[in-house]
Write an enzyme that holds these catalytic residues in place. Sequence first.
Site, mmCIF file in Angstrom:
data_model
loop_
_atom_site.group_PDB
_atom_site.id
_atom_site.type_symbol
_atom_site.label_atom_id
_atom_site.label_comp_id
_atom_site.label_asym_id
_atom_site.label_seq_id
_atom_site.Cartn_x
_atom_site.Cartn_y
_atom_site.Cartn_z
ATOM 1 N N ASP A 163 -4.571 -8.447 -4.654
ATOM 2 C CA ASP A 163 -4.715 -9.564 -3.722
ATOM 3 C C ASP A 163 -4.941 -10.875 -4.458
ATOM 4 O O ASP A 163 -4.402 -11.914 -4.072
ATOM 5 C CB ASP A 163 -5.868 -9.297 -2.747
ATOM 6 C CG ASP A 163 -5.417 -8.389 -1.605
ATOM 7 O OD1 ASP A 163 -4.322 -8.636 -1.081
ATOM 8 O OD2 ASP A 163 -6.135 -7.444 -1.267
ATOM 9 N N HIS B 216 0.815 -1.222 0.000
ATOM 10 C CA HIS B 216 0.000 0.000 0.000
ATOM 11 C C HIS B 216 0.840 1.259 0.000
ATOM 12 O O HIS B 216 0.404 2.299 -0.491
ATOM 13 C CB HIS B 216 -1.016 -0.057 1.133
ATOM 14 C CG HIS B 216 -2.109 -1.024 0.813
ATOM 15 N ND1 HIS B 216 -2.040 -2.347 1.180
ATOM 16 C CD2 HIS B 216 -3.229 -0.889 0.061
ATOM 17 C CE1 HIS B 216 -3.106 -2.971 0.702
ATOM 18 N NE2 HIS B 216 -3.839 -2.117 0.028
ATOM 19 N N CYS C 242 -9.728 -3.150 -10.469
ATOM 20 C CA CYS C 242 -9.234 -1.989 -9.722
ATOM 21 C C CYS C 242 -7.874 -2.275 -9.102
ATOM 22 O O CYS C 242 -7.348 -1.454 -8.360
ATOM 23 C CB CYS C 242 -10.236 -1.534 -8.676
ATOM 24 S SG CYS C 242 -10.540 -2.759 -7.405
HETATM 25 C C1 PEP Z 1 -6.603 -5.274 -4.813
HETATM 26 O O1 PEP Z 1 -6.399 -6.151 -3.958
HETATM 27 O O2 PEP Z 1 -6.321 -5.390 -6.018
HETATM 28 C C2 PEP Z 1 -7.206 -3.994 -4.408
HETATM 29 C C3 PEP Z 1 -7.518 -3.074 -5.286
HETATM 30 O O3 PEP Z 1 -7.364 -3.789 -3.066
HETATM 31 P P1 PEP Z 1 -6.143 -3.303 -2.129
HETATM 32 O O4 PEP Z 1 -4.961 -3.041 -3.013
HETATM 33 O O5 PEP Z 1 -6.592 -2.085 -1.420
HETATM 34 O O6 PEP Z 1 -5.946 -4.481 -1.240
HETATM 35 MG MG MG Z 2 -7.261 -5.939 -2.014
#
Ligand code: PEP
Ligand code: MG
Length: 846
Positions: free
Chosen positions: A734, A468, A781
């Site tokens: 993920d 993140h 996303c």
């Molecule tokens: C993902 O896991 O691709 C996602 C968009 O969620 P995050 O990156 O916030 O875990």
């Molecule tokens: Mg995620």
Amino acid sequence: MVGLVLVCHSAKLAEGVAELAAQMGGQSLRIGVAGGLDQPGDPLGTDAARVARSIEEVWSEDGVLVLMDLGSAVLSTEMALDLLPDERRGHVMLTEAPLVEGAVAAAVAAGLGDSLETVAAEARGALAAKAAHLAPQAAPGLAGAAQAAQGPTLRLTVENAVGLHARPAAMLVRTAARFDANVTVANVTTGRGPASARSLNAVATLGVRRGDEILVQASGPQAEAALAAIRRLADDDFGDPHEARPQAGADARTGRSVPVEADAASLSGPPPASGSVLQGLPASPGIAVGKARRLRAAPVEVPHRSSQDPQADWAALERALIATADDIRRARAAVAARASDYDAAILDAHLLFLEDEALLGPTRSGVFGEGKSAARAWADAVAAAVAAWQALDDPYQRARAGDLRSVGDQVLRHLLDLAADAGPRGAILDPGAAGIVVAPELTPVEAAGLDPAHVVGVACAFGGPTSHGAILARSLGIPAVVGAGRSLLGVAEGTLLALDGEAGTITVDPPAAAVQALEDRSAWRAREQAEAQAQAQLPAVTRDGVVVRVEANVAGPEDARAAVAAGADGVGLLRTEFLFLEADHLPTEDEQEKAYRAVAEGLGGRPLTLRTLDVGADKQLPYLPLEREQNPALGLRGIRLGLRHPELLKAQLRAALRVAADHPVRIMFPMFATVDEVRRAREVLDEARASLSAEGASVPERIEVGIMVEVPAAALMVEAFVPYVDFFSLGTNDLAQYVLAADRGNAEVAALADALHPAVLRLIDRVARAAAEGGRSVAVCGEVAGDPLAIPLLLGLGVTELSMAAARIPLAKQAVRATDLGAARRLAARALAAESAAAVRELGPR
Ligand code: PEP
Ligand code: MG
């Protein structure tokens, strides 16, 4: 009959020990307990007033013996004596006896009516039986030396590359502290010492370097066992990895040739040579040339005032020490989770600073003897210890002064209530010091605090491109490389670096020609970006006329405005957890509503997809301490946490629904593995809606609900989810980590967690087909959505919406415009049949 008092950090511990002792001492024995604090959420600690009360409760003319656990328990008890009337104080004895064995032995003696001196002697000798039982096996190799004429001593040549610097010294202190023995260490080579092995400062400031001989001496019941353990520790290079031994040709004495200066050097290896190229993982595109800058703690101003109330001042210091220890433990867990336990162990040394008598002793005298405020006394004690570290010959050890200073400042920030003002962990860049931030790894909060005006690039030793911290760097449009390796941290402050966020490289002290080449590329990219920006507000339409919604992933209102400026057609992912991560308390429903409304208003009528709280794994809330998990990424995160704490989820959904009454909001839930979870999440949503209606609040008649597909089980079972949702959004960050069993935050394996791996693409294909059949939209996303090279492939697989960091939108829209869907489908078919992510990338111009 002598009374006993047990002083412990934990009320449960005190009561448990009291129960055990009471069984031994008989019914008339009087045992008082002074355990823990009456502070909700912060129950561990000791309190002088409580100790004094317990002494009064078990008071007897025959006397009271007080047993304590560790650290502040001793300090609180000493303070408690000051609170007692003079005539009683003389009848109270504090003992260094071990808490459990000592309490049991003392209870027996007291129960027999022995004198205070005898009860105390019994308590003190209480470990003898255990020592006799265990020592012969514990110290076989040492038996000869231990029984030599000079008594239990141990001479060692320190072999690890960096001598007894902070981490090895901490290991030694910890090892010695495990035994009922008084251990001292002297540096025979330099004549420094002896020093108490209970004090990290004392041991580390002996200045022991590689090749120095040390003399360890021990007395007490477990002296031999302590020496044996220290021998084993030394044989194991005091826990340093064996690669830390010097290479042939390196300086035989220190094993290093160049000093390491900054705090982060605690984690570093030798500094990389000029011109060397560190290969990491591309985390945020773009090129940056600038000087290495470290995040460092903002200096803390300590007001000059004397103490009005020494007791209260001391108690405040104790609370600050505990709060700092909590911070450090959290940081340790994060480093251990993302780097390694070895890397995290430096933070053990930081914890030891907080218990170190070399700091607490002078602080106590300052507060109680010299009338100083606790902050002043602590700052003075830290400054004196820092000066001692700085006086050492070894540059590596001198650098530890920075560690001590920063821990000292952390305590002061808590003590002076500056934690919130100073920003995340008090981290700042030196004013005016623009450059490339060099860090072990950026936490999401630190990344959120970066100012693109000052930070031209981010270089991290650890972490992966979908961690993140990296995602946030990308959202700020700051070029970044992560996972560049430990040696990055040896780079001295101010060294020129050239960072290529696409190739994932960092060149240290680059030659002028290399800088020129990068700058040319950067200029070319800027032109390309400017062209894309000029068309960013237009829709993204494929060559064959299909409109693709290109949306933004945002964390708050500022991002939303940036997204609109970058041409976002809406927000495809509002990571609401950042509101929670930046707060120092659980945001209330009203606070949440205000924040979400601000995002929606920033979008000027464009749709907002609000994802419910996705904490756990690498996003931890300091005020919502979760049980430590062995595998947090597989633990209580995302919707699992929401369903475990439905009141939290409900408050969030109520806030979202209140905003949805006035703006186009849709709700998205993260991290589903089972259909049952969706049913339960929808129930909580229904309750939220019903409760708002009952209050007369206006709620939208219908709200779109979607789920993120991040768990392979959800992708494989996608048809079962169709009836419950309006849309799907593929969280490929993920999904890839779970499909490939590769932690997205671990630089060692993060590259494996590649969303273009055919195994991940096959799941995307599956979800897109089922979504199309069920008439549902499907977005991506995860980070791959913003990769212009991946976009034709995703569209070819049937993805209908893309959501990404705002900075990537203009080029992504260009990539959509360049796509012909027929060709994209053929490309997708070839990608599904490829054997690796590399093969997918090689499929040529898409
Ligand atoms: C993902 O896991 O691709 C996602 C968009 O969620 P995050 O990156 O916030 O875990
Ligand atoms: Mg995620």
